[in-house]
Enzyme design. Sequence first.
Site, PDB file in Angstrom:
ATOM      1  CB  ILE A  66      23.397  54.148  53.149  1.00  0.00           C
ATOM      2  CG1 ILE A  66      22.374  55.182  53.624  1.00  0.00           C
ATOM      3  CG2 ILE A  66      23.465  54.006  51.543  1.00  0.00           C
ATOM      4  CD1 ILE A  66      22.718  56.541  52.964  1.00  0.00           C
ATOM      5  CG  ASP A  68      29.398  54.407  59.753  1.00  0.00           C
ATOM      6  OD1 ASP A  68      28.225  54.193  60.099  1.00  0.00           O
ATOM      7  OD2 ASP A  68      30.407  53.994  60.315  1.00  0.00           O
ATOM      8  CG  ASP A 198      35.295  53.483  62.397  1.00  0.00           C
ATOM      9  OD1 ASP A 198      35.055  52.582  61.381  1.00  0.00           O
ATOM     10  OD2 ASP A 198      34.297  53.642  63.437  1.00  0.00           O
TER      11      ASP A 198
END
Length: 587
Positions: A66, A68, A198
């Site tokens: 994993i 962010d 983002d």
Amino acid sequence: MAMAVQVFLGGLACIFSTSLLFQLLVGPCREGVFFCSQSSTKGPSTAIVSERYRTAYHLQPPKNWINDPCGPMYYNGIYHEFYQYNPDGSFNPNTSYNIVWGHSVSTDLVNWITLEPAIEPDTPNDIKGCWSGSATIVSGDQPVIIYTGVIDIEKHQVQNIALPKNRSDPYLREWTKAGNNPVIQSGVPGLNSGQFRDPTTGWIGPDGLWRIAVGAQLNGYGAALLYKSEDFLNWTRVDHPLYSSNASIMLECLDFFAVLPGSNNGLDMSSAIPNGAKHVLKMGLNFGEDVYVIGVYDLKRDVFVPDTDDSRLWPRIDYGNFYASKTFFDSKHGRRIIWAWTTETDSSSDDVAKGWAGIHSFPRTIWLDSDSKRLLQWPVEEIESLRGNEINHQGLDLKMGDLFEIEGADTLQADIEIDFELTSIDDADPFDPSWLFDAEKHCREADASVHGSIGPFGLVILASDDTEEHTVVHFRVYKSQKNYMILMCSDLRRSSLTPGLDTPTYGGFFEFDLEKERKISLRTLIDRSAVESFGGGGRVCIMARVYPVSLVDDNRQPHMYAFNNGSATVRVPQLRAWSMRRAQVSV
Ligand SMILES: *[C@@H]1O[C@H](CO)[C@@H](O)[C@H](O)[C@H]1NC(C)=O
Ligand SMILES: *[C@@H]1O[C@H](CO)[C@@H](O)[C@H](O)[C@H]1NC(C)=O
Ligand SMILES: *[C@@H]1O[C@H](CO)[C@@H](O)[C@H](O)[C@H]1NC(C)=O
Ligand SMILES: *[C@@H]1O[C@H](CO)[C@@H](O)[C@H](O)[C@H]1NC(C)=O
Ligand SMILES: *[C@@H]1O[C@H](CO)[C@@H](O)[C@H](O)[C@H]1NC(C)=O
């Protein structure tokens, strides 16, 4: 998406300490690019491949890689945490193994249920990866995710929307992509469409329109591009960025939120922001440094105006292994919560052998200090539900050279709160402002064995019987012209006898009114391979990963001590330590 970009590594090597550089390299190394000498030359170190290093109360899914945190939110009684997740294994994916949005839910931010991935690459607008993004609750009851889609092998990026298929499903398991995706395309003069990602959580402006910021590289420098919308689906670019800076060639993993000085009540960005609030822009600089700037949101010009433009003095959210952090407003408790991605610091082959890589920091409440200069962070109080037996000591005096063993708690899973009271502060050594530019160097040079006037004092944790292996978290006190400056260090250089690990010395300074306060607090969460520390009530935070060999052996409990190596005696009015139970993190 925290993307480490190989091309800039040459430049980074000059800017950063090797520890941070190593952290940056963890990404590209796993993609097998050049400049990986530090991790690719070493083979798998079998000692590292142990379940004993798997954390017991930090969030991670049952297996795989994993990175962010994405789209955290509280909706209808449930906390949602999404994260960049590799369904194919415990390595950093690339454009052959595309990243998806993993999904976990919780009612208490401590125990988590892992669900099936929420968003996967299956349209032309995200076919090469569903990268990071945010969630916004629109009109009070409509959760909306906005995320970056990678559309081709060159990693060109666009922004997409996903909506819950069934808002009555308490877990919001299934998500549907909007028909008008991509809702934002690059197409801006000077914008590098390979560095455009983002999107932030939305906020409402005085004109009632939604706004979001998207991190970008514009004309070669970092920018937070600003977009407006009436319905959250049809977005128009505002002709100037919210903020731009030469501090980095790209601003990634942006976060933008309002805070009230001295109040730990969070503010909801979907409502009007009260007078007297400050705004905070959190930016990922140089693909590895999470810094924040406090300033003012000028509503007339629709720009963020930082209190200081000197990027060398921008504080870090956390001075350790902590990147791509994201906040959200928790409407259940009226607070703002932050968490981040913490990497492994072993080799990528170790991660493949372990079957898992990456954790999230423990969720922290975040708020602004009353002087508006610093954000404060503290683990959410729900963590106390994990506390088991308690050790309590009062009125200890630590003289120079003292090492006081803290016995009786589980030293692998512990929560320690300790206050250091300074009886006399007049003798503090003078502070040199140039140290602010490289606290890590100062921590390496003035380490726990270098005697000072006031400090070093702190905790020695995860220590082997012969203390050959140990991790130190400590403070030093200096007198500056106006006030006192406290250095907090987390020194990992002797944290493990296993060769080839990344074992930096992290550090940060904070200004402190010692004449008024007299006490410096330290809280450290030990969770096997995670050591998360909060200094001065959360003014400096340091997240770290350690893999002591002494931890692998079931029959040995590492040792834990309070120590003082400064000339001035330090009083410990109160020391409390709890054994921490295992949370249900990957059910
Ligand atoms: C992606 O990663 C895998 C596993 O590390 C590797 O075998 C493959 O060559 C990589 N592909 C690209 C395009 O980099
Ligand atoms: C939506 O979820 C609720 C609660 O789980 C369920 O009762 C309902 O049947 C679902 N609706 C659809 C259309 O699937
Ligand atoms: C999108 O918003 C812009 C600006 O408000 C408006 O001019 C345009 O008509 C809208 N497009 C659609 C399809 O609603
Ligand atoms: C970056 O630096 C250049 C040269 O000093 C300057 O012209 C430009 O305005 C700066 N950009 C930003 C965003 O600060
Ligand atoms: C304190 O200083 C002594 C002497 O320099 C050193 O041997 C000891 O390791 C130091 N304590 C810690 C915790 O580093």
